[in-house]
Scaffold this motif. Structure first.
Motif, PDB file in Angstrom:
ATOM      1  N   LYS A  18       0.539  -0.634  -0.309  1.00  0.00           N
ATOM      2  CA  LYS A  18       0.132  -0.096  -0.048  1.00  0.00           C
ATOM      3  C   LYS A  18       1.075   0.907   0.098  1.00  0.00           C
ATOM      4  N   GLU A  79      -3.694   0.659  -2.567  1.00  0.00           N
ATOM      5  CA  GLU A  79      -4.165   0.146  -1.402  1.00  0.00           C
ATOM      6  C   GLU A  79      -3.502  -1.004  -2.270  1.00  0.00           C
ATOM      7  N   SER A  80      -3.645  -1.722  -3.452  1.00  0.00           N
ATOM      8  CA  SER A  80      -2.578  -3.300  -3.607  1.00  0.00           C
ATOM      9  C   SER A  80      -2.003  -2.729  -4.673  1.00  0.00           C
TER      10      SER A  80
END
Lengths: 113, 109
Positions: A18, A79-80
């Motif tokens: 992240k 986030e990813s």
């Protein structure tokens, strides 16, 4: 001096970790926006915000999040991250009420490996 | 959905010549922007055009807007090397911004 400040300017990260790219403006602008720029694909809008607590999707929002808790800040959150998010990112702000020019940040070059 | 088409995509011109970059857009736009980008740099706002018939000039650059034809133009007068850059037009509709593909201008002596 009127400006839009992005940080970091350069970032290399690994898939799935992240990260947040910050954007801050000192002009009291209501409107802020994030773009990515890719060779052959031009500039595409990711998210925009017309004012505090108001955000909307642009053309390529998948894999990104934003928040607008204060007028001056508009962080972009991955986030990813995945390798297809490797790109040059720009934050911009402008006054939405009139014919005021838009100001762009210096850009963040992100590489996801 | 707003679509923005710029042409030409590449433009090589000699110093002292005039030329025009065209920006067509597909539907009503709240405002039309022109930007300049130098290699490796951010975007610099040149003009914002709000209404039909709007014309703005800065130095050797002049931008105009015809909302009926859905066309904006960026006219370059007596080009100089310093104008070499990529120029983008962008339309704004209900907060959503759409860019053209850009015109890379090279001005040769």
């Amino acid at each position: 001096e009127a400006q839009v400040t992005q940080n970091p300017r350069y970032l290399i990260t690994v898939t799935g970790k992240k990260l947040t790219v910050t954007c801050s403006q000192n002009m009291n602008h209501e409107y802020m926006s994030w773009y990515r720029q890719d060779p052959g694909l031009g500039l595409r809008q990711i998210y925009y915000s017309m004012n505090v607590e108001v955000t909307d999707k642009g053309d390529v929002p998948e894999g990104y999040k934003v928040s607008r808790k204060e007028k001056r800040n508009f962080p972009l959150i991955l986030e990813s991250p995945s390798p297809n998010q490797t790109s040059l990112y720009f934050c911009a702000s402008s006054d939405r009420t009139g014919g005021i020019e838009a100001f762009f940040g210096q850009g963040t070059r992100l590489t996801v490996v | 959905e707003l679509k923005v088409e710029q042409n030409p995509l590449f433009l090589s011109m000699q110093e002292g010549k005039n030329y025009t970059i065209y920006c067509n857009y597909s539907t009503t736009s709240d405002r039309l922007y022109w930007y300049r980008q130098d290699p490796g740099k951010s975007l610099e706002s040149l003009f914002v055009l709000l209404s039909n018939g709007a014309v703005k000039q800065e130095g050797r650059l002049m931008a105009s807007l015809d909302t009926k034809a859905r066309l904006s133009t960026l006219h370059i007068t007596a080009a100089v090397h310093d104008l070499s850059a990529t120029y983008f037009c962008a339309g704004l509709r209900s907060g959503k911004s759409t860019f053209g593909d850009g015109t890379t201008l090279t001005v040769k002596p």
